[in-house]
Design a protein around this motif. Structure first.
Motif, mmCIF file in Angstrom:
data_model
loop_
_atom_site.group_PDB
_atom_site.id
_atom_site.type_symbol
_atom_site.label_atom_id
_atom_site.label_comp_id
_atom_site.label_asym_id
_atom_site.label_seq_id
_atom_site.Cartn_x
_atom_site.Cartn_y
_atom_site.Cartn_z
ATOM 1 N N ASP A 44 7.458 -11.240 -4.165
ATOM 2 C CA ASP A 44 7.347 -9.999 -4.936
ATOM 3 C C ASP A 44 8.720 -9.492 -5.347
ATOM 4 O O ASP A 44 8.923 -9.039 -6.479
ATOM 5 C CB ASP A 44 6.617 -8.944 -4.100
ATOM 6 C CG ASP A 44 5.934 -7.897 -4.981
ATOM 7 O OD1 ASP A 44 5.871 -8.113 -6.206
ATOM 8 O OD2 ASP A 44 5.451 -6.876 -4.440
ATOM 9 N N THR A 63 4.365 -2.875 -10.018
ATOM 10 C CA THR A 63 3.083 -2.744 -9.325
ATOM 11 C C THR A 63 3.084 -3.643 -8.113
ATOM 12 O O THR A 63 3.263 -4.863 -8.221
ATOM 13 C CB THR A 63 1.913 -3.107 -10.252
ATOM 14 O OG1 THR A 63 1.931 -2.261 -11.399
ATOM 15 C CG2 THR A 63 0.590 -2.935 -9.532
ATOM 16 N N SER A 64 2.878 -3.013 -6.941
ATOM 17 C CA SER A 64 2.865 -3.760 -5.681
ATOM 18 C C SER A 64 1.713 -3.248 -4.820
ATOM 19 O O SER A 64 1.577 -2.032 -4.617
ATOM 20 C CB SER A 64 4.198 -3.573 -4.948
ATOM 21 O OG SER A 64 4.180 -4.244 -3.699
ATOM 22 N N ASN A 65 0.880 -4.183 -4.347
ATOM 23 C CA ASN A 65 -0.282 -3.846 -3.513
ATOM 24 C C ASN A 65 -1.222 -2.855 -4.211
ATOM 25 O O ASN A 65 -1.760 -1.936 -3.591
ATOM 26 C CB ASN A 65 0.177 -3.271 -2.167
ATOM 27 C CG ASN A 65 0.952 -4.270 -1.334
ATOM 28 O OD1 ASN A 65 0.672 -5.481 -1.367
ATOM 29 N ND2 ASN A 65 1.939 -3.793 -0.581
ATOM 30 N N GLY A 66 -1.372 -3.050 -5.501
ATOM 31 C CA GLY A 66 -2.272 -2.192 -6.250
ATOM 32 C C GLY A 66 -1.717 -0.836 -6.598
ATOM 33 O O GLY A 66 -2.418 -0.015 -7.206
ATOM 34 N N ARG A 67 -0.494 -0.525 -6.251
ATOM 35 C CA ARG A 67 0.129 0.756 -6.555
ATOM 36 C C ARG A 67 1.302 0.548 -7.506
ATOM 37 O O ARG A 67 2.170 -0.290 -7.249
ATOM 38 C CB ARG A 67 0.613 1.446 -5.279
ATOM 39 C CG ARG A 67 1.307 2.784 -5.549
ATOM 40 C CD ARG A 67 2.022 3.280 -4.304
ATOM 41 N NE ARG A 67 1.086 3.635 -3.262
ATOM 42 C CZ ARG A 67 0.497 4.822 -3.152
ATOM 43 N NH1 ARG A 67 0.748 5.764 -4.056
ATOM 44 N NH2 ARG A 67 -0.347 5.063 -2.177
ATOM 45 N N THR A 68 1.313 1.317 -8.587
ATOM 46 C CA THR A 68 2.410 1.249 -9.549
ATOM 47 C C THR A 68 3.360 2.413 -9.288
ATOM 48 O O THR A 68 2.947 3.576 -9.278
ATOM 49 C CB THR A 68 1.878 1.328 -10.985
ATOM 50 O OG1 THR A 68 0.982 0.227 -11.222
ATOM 51 C CG2 THR A 68 3.013 1.248 -11.988
ATOM 52 N N ARG A 84 -5.239 6.458 -0.183
ATOM 53 C CA ARG A 84 -3.911 6.760 -0.701
ATOM 54 C C ARG A 84 -3.596 8.245 -0.503
ATOM 55 O O ARG A 84 -4.486 9.063 -0.282
ATOM 56 C CB ARG A 84 -3.836 6.431 -2.200
ATOM 57 C CG ARG A 84 -4.164 4.993 -2.531
ATOM 58 C CD ARG A 84 -3.066 4.058 -2.101
ATOM 59 N NE ARG A 84 -3.285 2.697 -2.579
ATOM 60 C CZ ARG A 84 -2.478 1.685 -2.287
ATOM 61 N NH1 ARG A 84 -1.420 1.869 -1.530
ATOM 62 N NH2 ARG A 84 -2.738 0.469 -2.752
#
Length: 516
Positions: A481, A327-332, A434
């Motif tokens: 990250d 999960t990075s920047n709220g996106r998995t 998105r």
């Protein structure tokens, strides 16, 4: 011909000597008495007559001939004879049974199976007499034990109501356990209940006890004491160690992973991830697979299989796969071991509909003269959702001249997209959206002859043909990250295959909570 005639003929031809001899033979034969002819049997004559007459002709042949009519008459005669000789269907007369005397009837009634089932030996003393009075009300059971189950797309409250629990008790139960089942009760959960004695027949039975598994790590028991329901929470220890499964591919990678103990859900997710990297048909025998999935095991033996966490494939020939969910920047999404995310392209269309007009010069349907059509139109039903083709930031959202309700999204690198003629806008300026997120709905605002979406693509501020541009976005981890990502990947690869902790002792029950 008689013998004498023959002799005379010979006499006239060959002389009297031969003729005399013949005449003597004729005279001797004529003096003999003829033998009597025996009479023929009547059966023989009847058989000969039947052969000549043909009493049973084939009615399918020679229709209309005398023989056919004779056969038809024979058929009717036989049918009439059978009907005449058939027996009747009248009931056979019989004498009615004698009416039983009252004492005899009472004795027979007392010997039925009903009194025998109540413990009598002969049943003679079980017959009801005038002294027996019917009950005004039948007695009820003091309590009822029930086992119910939460169905698919069901809730705990509806399951309890179907089982006969009163609405007031259902409300009390939901108040006591609402926080423990905030995410709902799993379908198939068993509910063990005891309904107590009711005060009157026009009132429901009270809920005396309820026990069910709220979660994998929690059991709830509700019990009535002093007329008040209270809840007791019994925690269950759970091992959250991820499950790692490795093996060698045989005839089929799916069958090989299932034979190694991989849950079906994990294998299916693994194949979906692998299919995005390599051709599944190219995976052959001897390749090695590596699966890590969420796996929760309670000390009671119950298990829950979660999401796939890691997918690895070491191939003898060809590209190997090493993918980790992160999960990075709220996106998995799934990242390769190097920290590069999966590629995401634009949608095939920003709305579910057909393309009704292309990019280029055309005659405007309202203005009536030829002008540049700076986008493409999609015919769609009024109110259909409109999606962002890729990630970006809303640069404009509102009325925009002939575009009507209009939304413009900046995607970076000088690329932007526009969506016109909306019936309603579902985005605000400055909002980050998105890919696939709904930003509005199809309408017919502005210069429009009917509901459709006018879609434009901008490069450096100028409109270009949206069909001529193909672009993808790729996430790239960096800095802290990326270090955290690699540390997590090392932990998963360091797991032992199928390893879980052992439970030493059962947990103690939590104290009783306040009841209602």
């Amino acid at each position: 011909m008689p013998l004498g005639v023959v002799g005379l003929f010979q006499d006239s031809q060959f002389g009297s000597q031969q003729g005399g001899a013949t005449m003597s033979l004729w005279l001797a034969d004529s003096l003999r008495q003829p033998a009597p002819v025996p009479p023929r049997d009547w059966r023989v004559r009847l058989r000969e007559w039947a052969d000549e007459v043909e009493l049973v002709p084939d009615l399918a042949q020679r229709i209309g001939s005398p023989t056919w009519f004779r056969g038809l008459a024979t058929c009717f005669g036989l049918c009439a004879t059978a009907l005449y000789l058939s027996p009747g269907f009248k009931p056979i007369p019989g004498l009615p049974g004698r009416t039983m005397a009252e004492a005899h009837y009472d004795e027979v009634r007392s010997q039925m199976i009903t009194p025998l089932a109540l413990g009598a030996d002969s049943g003679r003393r079980m017959g009801a007499t005038d002294a027996v009075q019917p009950l005004r009300q039948t007695p009820e059971r003091p309590q009822i034990e029930l086992n119910a189950q939460v169905g698919s797309s069901d809730t705990l409250a509806r399951a309890l109501s179907r089982a006969g629990v009163s609405s007031s008790d259902v409300a009390t139960v939901m108040t006591l356990v609402g926080e423990d089942i905030s995410s709902g009760v799993k379908p198939g959960t068993r509910l063990d209940m005891i309904l107590g004695r009711r005060a009157s027949r026009d009132r429901p039975r009270p809920l005396d006890r309820l026990a069910f598994r709220a979660r994998l790590d929690l059991t709830l028991e509700l019990e009535r004491a002093g007329g008040v329901l209270s809840v007791r929470r019994i925690p269950i220890r759970v091992d959250n160690t991820p499950l790692r499964i490795q093996g060698v591919v045989g005839d089929s990678i799916y069958r090989s992973a299932r034979a190694a103990g991989a849950p079906p859900k994990a294998v299916q997710a693994f194949l979906r991830v692998i299919a995005g990297q390599v051709d599944l048909g190219g995976i052959g025998a001897g390749d090695r697979y590596d699966i890590v999935t969420e796996y929760r095991r309670a000390e009671t033996g119950d298990i829950e299989v979660g999401e796939l966490l890691y997918a690895g494939l070491q191939r003898a020939r060809g590209k190997s796969v090493d993918m980790l969910k992160w999960t990075s920047n709220g996106r998995t999404e799934w990242f390769e071991a190097s920290g590069v995310g999966e590629r995401r392209g634009v949608l095939s269309a920003p709305v579910a509909g057909r393309m009704s007009s292309g990019f280029g010069m055309r005659r405007h349907p309202i203005l009536g003269y030829s002008r540049m059509h700076a986008g493409i139109d999609f015919a769609a039903r009024y109110g259909s959702p409109i999606y962002a083709v890729t990630d970006g930031v809303i640069a404009y959202a509102g009325r925009h001249g002939g575009h009507g309700n209009y939304v413009r999204i900046q995607h970076g690198g000088g690329i932007a997209t526009g969506y016109a003629h909306m019936s309603r806008i579902a985005a605000a300026p400055g909002q980050r959206v998105r890919r696939g997120q709904v930003i509005g709905y199809v309408g017919s605002t502005g210069l429009s002859t009917g509901p459709h979406l006018h879609y434009e693509l901008y490069r450096g501020g100028a409109t270009v043909n949206p069909l001529s541009v193909k672009f993808t976005t790729t996430a790239q981890l960096a800095g802290d990250d990326l270090r955290a990502f690699r540390a997590q990947l090392a932990r998963y690869k360091g797991l032992r295959v199928g390893q879980h902790q052992a439970f030493a002792q059962a947990p103690s029950a939590a104290p009783v909570a306040s009841g209602k």
